[in-house]
Design an enzyme around this catalytic site. Sequence first.
Site, PDB file in Angstrom:
ATOM      1  CG  HIS A 247      -2.074   8.598  10.106  1.00 21.71           C
ATOM      2  ND1 HIS A 247      -1.591   7.798   9.087  1.00 21.71           N
ATOM      3  CD2 HIS A 247      -1.976   7.875  11.234  1.00 21.71           C
ATOM      4  CE1 HIS A 247      -1.221   6.653   9.590  1.00 21.71           C
ATOM      5  NE2 HIS A 247      -1.431   6.664  10.887  1.00 21.71           N
ATOM      6  N   PRO A 274     -13.770  12.290  28.111  1.00 16.30           N
ATOM      7  CG  PRO A 274     -11.484  12.436  27.699  1.00 16.30           C
ATOM      8  CD  PRO A 274     -12.671  11.555  27.489  1.00 16.30           C
ATOM      9  CB  THR A 275     -13.991  18.262  28.933  1.00 12.96           C
ATOM     10  OG1 THR A 275     -12.904  18.268  29.849  1.00 12.96           O
ATOM     11  CG2 THR A 275     -15.308  18.017  29.652  1.00 12.96           C
ATOM     12  CB  SER A 276      -9.580  18.727  26.809  1.00 10.24           C
ATOM     13  OG  SER A 276      -8.964  18.404  28.041  1.00 10.24           O
TER      14      SER A 276
HETATM   15  C1  ACO Z   1       2.375   5.724  12.848  1.00  7.27           C
HETATM   16  C2  ACO Z   1       2.395   5.154  11.565  1.00  7.27           C
HETATM   17  O1  ACO Z   1       2.897   5.720  10.692  1.00  7.27           O
HETATM   18  S1  ACO Z   1       1.716   3.712  11.360  1.00  7.27           S
HETATM   19  C3  ACO Z   1       2.544   2.948  10.046  1.00  7.27           C
HETATM   20  C4  ACO Z   1       1.908   3.252   8.762  1.00  7.27           C
HETATM   21  N1  ACO Z   1       2.664   2.650   7.708  1.00  7.27           N
HETATM   22  C5  ACO Z   1       3.714   3.274   7.169  1.00  7.27           C
HETATM   23  O2  ACO Z   1       4.100   4.362   7.500  1.00  7.27           O
HETATM   24  C6  ACO Z   1       4.382   2.528   6.047  1.00  7.27           C
HETATM   25  C7  ACO Z   1       5.590   3.272   5.556  1.00  7.27           C
HETATM   26  N2  ACO Z   1       6.193   2.483   4.495  1.00  7.27           N
HETATM   27  C8  ACO Z   1       7.126   1.590   4.734  1.00  7.27           C
HETATM   28  O3  ACO Z   1       7.593   1.403   5.824  1.00  7.27           O
HETATM   29  C9  ACO Z   1       7.634   0.858   3.518  1.00  7.27           C
HETATM   30  O4  ACO Z   1       7.203   1.512   2.369  1.00  7.27           O
HETATM   31  C10 ACO Z   1       7.165  -0.625   3.480  1.00  7.27           C
HETATM   32  C11 ACO Z   1       7.832  -1.362   4.625  1.00  7.27           C
HETATM   33  C12 ACO Z   1       5.683  -0.762   3.583  1.00  7.27           C
HETATM   34  C13 ACO Z   1       7.604  -1.224   2.147  1.00  7.27           C
HETATM   35  O5  ACO Z   1       8.979  -1.054   1.999  1.00  7.27           O
HETATM   36  P1  ACO Z   1       9.587  -0.613   0.613  1.00  7.27           P
HETATM   37  O6  ACO Z   1      11.053  -0.502   0.831  1.00  7.27           O
HETATM   38  O7  ACO Z   1       8.867   0.555   0.070  1.00  7.27           O
HETATM   39  O8  ACO Z   1       9.203  -1.837  -0.321  1.00  7.27           O
HETATM   40  P2  ACO Z   1      10.103  -2.878  -1.069  1.00  7.27           P
HETATM   41  O9  ACO Z   1      11.213  -3.357  -0.207  1.00  7.27           O
HETATM   42  O10 ACO Z   1       9.167  -3.940  -1.553  1.00  7.27           O
HETATM   43  O11 ACO Z   1      10.696  -2.061  -2.271  1.00  7.27           O
HETATM   44  C14 ACO Z   1       9.879  -1.221  -3.103  1.00  7.27           C
HETATM   45  C15 ACO Z   1       9.881  -1.712  -4.535  1.00  7.27           C
HETATM   46  O12 ACO Z   1      11.204  -1.725  -5.012  1.00  7.27           O
HETATM   47  C16 ACO Z   1      11.419  -2.943  -5.671  1.00  7.27           C
HETATM   48  N3  ACO Z   1      12.821  -3.259  -5.547  1.00  7.27           N
HETATM   49  C17 ACO Z   1      13.539  -3.456  -4.417  1.00  7.27           C
HETATM   50  N4  ACO Z   1      14.816  -3.714  -4.751  1.00  7.27           N
HETATM   51  C18 ACO Z   1      14.888  -3.650  -6.105  1.00  7.27           C
HETATM   52  C19 ACO Z   1      15.924  -3.804  -7.066  1.00  7.27           C
HETATM   53  N5  ACO Z   1      17.166  -4.062  -6.706  1.00  7.27           N
HETATM   54  N6  ACO Z   1      15.614  -3.685  -8.372  1.00  7.27           N
HETATM   55  C20 ACO Z   1      14.348  -3.412  -8.766  1.00  7.27           C
HETATM   56  N7  ACO Z   1      13.335  -3.252  -7.913  1.00  7.27           N
HETATM   57  C21 ACO Z   1      13.612  -3.370  -6.617  1.00  7.27           C
HETATM   58  C22 ACO Z   1      10.532  -3.945  -4.940  1.00  7.27           C
HETATM   59  O13 ACO Z   1      10.273  -5.081  -5.738  1.00  7.27           O
HETATM   60  C23 ACO Z   1       9.327  -3.129  -4.708  1.00  7.27           C
HETATM   61  O14 ACO Z   1       8.520  -3.135  -5.879  1.00  7.27           O
HETATM   62  P3  ACO Z   1       6.935  -2.960  -5.755  1.00  7.27           P
HETATM   63  O15 ACO Z   1       6.710  -1.693  -5.010  1.00  7.27           O
HETATM   64  O16 ACO Z   1       6.467  -2.937  -7.142  1.00  7.27           O
HETATM   65  O17 ACO Z   1       6.454  -4.158  -4.973  1.00  7.27           O
END
Ligand code: ACO
Length: 582
Positions: A247, A274-276
């Site tokens: 990450h 800092p050192t750590s």
């Molecule tokens: C500390 C940290 O971690 S910082 C943060 C870093 N970022 C992350 O961790 C991101 C983690 N990921 C997420 O939270 C999610 O994946 C998101 C919010 C980015 C996206 O959400 P998802 O639920 O995966 O996406 P979405 O709602 O578009 O659905 C996924 C796919 O299913 C499809 N889909 C949804 N419903 C249906 C259905 N009924 N029939 C057919 N397809 C469908 C969508 O069209 C989409 O298609 P695509 O991927 O080709 O665009």
Amino acid sequence: MATGQLFSKTTQALFYNYKQLPIQRMLDFDFLCGRETPSVAGIINPGSDGFQKLFFGQEEIAIPVHPTIEAACNAHPTADVFINFASFRSAAASSMSALKQPTIRVVAIIAEGVPESDAKQLISYARANNKVIIGPATVGGIQAGAFKIGDTAGTIDNIIQCKLYRPGSVGFVSKSGGMSNELYNTIARVTDGIYEGIAIGGDVFPGSTLSDHILRFNNIPQVQKPVVAWVSGTCARLFKSEVQFGHAGAKSGGELESAQAKNQALREAGAIVPTSYEALESAIKETFDKLAEEGKISPVTEITPPPIPEDLKTAIKSGKVRAPTHIISTISDDRGEEPCYAGVPMSTIIEQGYGVGDVISLLWFKRSLPRYCTQFIEICIMLCADHGPCVSGAHNSIVTARAGKDLVSSLVSGLLTIGPRFGGAIDDAARYFKDAYDRGLTPYEFVEGMKKKGIRVPGIGHRIKSRDNRDKRVQLLQKYAHTHFPSVKYMEYAVQVETYTLSKANNLVMNVDGAIGSLFLDLLSGSGMFTKQEIDEIVEIGYLNGLFVLARSIGLIGHTFDQKRLKQPLYRHPWEDVLYTK
Ligand SMILES: CC(=O)SCCNC(=O)CCNC(=O)[C@H](O)C(C)(C)COP(=O)(O)OP(=O)(O)OC[C@H]1O[C@@H](n2cnc3c(N)ncnc32)[C@H](O)[C@@H]1OP(=O)(O)O
């Protein structure tokens, strides 16, 4: 990139891909900060439009939903931040499309796993067009007291603890969203809090870099200098081989790539390092205290943020409130592992070979009736499923289907004819036969008593059938009951009534309504599964017409499909078949 502040208390965003929770969290943050307008101006949910209801404080607001990015940008020309919650598969295309909109200035890409080549194209387009990308693989960013992207800073409780509802004087930038939360807390403990915080995202090629934001902070007078920095990963030296920090988007192979070397370089460039990691908090504290002593920090006016009303669901779950329900239901439950009909799980229904009659028995009578009873129910349904195209219900369905209406309209149009003259006499037949039998009336007393009241005996009489041309359905039902029912006293009474009515006219035979009505009384009383009070209630409520409605729906649906399959044109009744008179 450089330049200054990205967000303000009036910044509005377009939110791509409807995700209720992060949008609600943005709106809760807005309310906490005392924003006058919600920070989400519109939602883009490909293919949908209309409105989504969300809370702004205690009030519900309707946020417009648009089917395309272009439509949303046209509708909200002052919304200049695009928050992209598309999956990693579609994030690049939607981000590029957003970057190309003249109204969009900042694009935050949340998805992890966006292909690096796509990210590079986005970065190059953004640089060439003076746009800012935050992410991919980011939680977003926040300007304290003003604007927050998606899930940044976590729960409202955390945001309040970290005092993010009002600006402090520390600019913060990190790769990781998780570390941001940790440091927002640390910074709130040892300084006057965050002014702006950005998580640039964990990918190797972030849309905007650590130094992009630090140089930008340099232009924001409210963000105090100098720089306190720490590069994590000093533990890599403990490993024999090269370490890749997922990450962190960083490798630690050669000496110059090590966290130690990077920390040293930052130190040499004038940053306080800092050192750590453990010493980071005190380094921040000392730096802040020194700035305060030197009078470089203007004191923050502390405010008490308004409480965010708790969601009813959460409050109920935690036992804090109780709310009256609006509906009471006793026949089925879909909350568990599998749906249950009257307490019987779906797997039992399928695995133990229940039939439609058993399901009706569970959902209508709330009990498992013996098989001979449920088979009788099934026979009633099969016998009443259709009676040709000429009867009122089928005729209506046919005319409606031919008028080009849909299945439900055609079905309902047929069902609406069911009533006292067509198929709706089963309950009345049961009511009158039961009353007469229970009161010990002879068929003569019953029929003549009804005549005096001007009521025709329901369940008796047919337009076509007669003494010598009996209704086959009635005969089949009677035969089944004679073989399987422990008692057929009501049916035998109905036959006696029929014998009397046939002495008056040839067509006063028992019809299917009379047969089902009287035999159902025998089923209810003979099965021993119902109390007297329950039988009275079933007859009173009118369960038995339900059998006809359910059965005939099968035929009405069939007629509708038949007409559509045959591509029949609009029906018009012929003039010759109408008597025009004054
Ligand atoms: C500390 C940290 O971690 S910082 C943060 C870093 N970022 C992350 O961790 C991101 C983690 N990921 C997420 O939270 C999610 O994946 C998101 C919010 C980015 C996206 O959400 P998802 O639920 O995966 O996406 P979405 O709602 O578009 O659905 C996924 C796919 O299913 C499809 N889909 C949804 N419903 C249906 C259905 N009924 N029939 C057919 N397809 C469908 C969508 O069209 C989409 O298609 P695509 O991927 O080709 O665009």
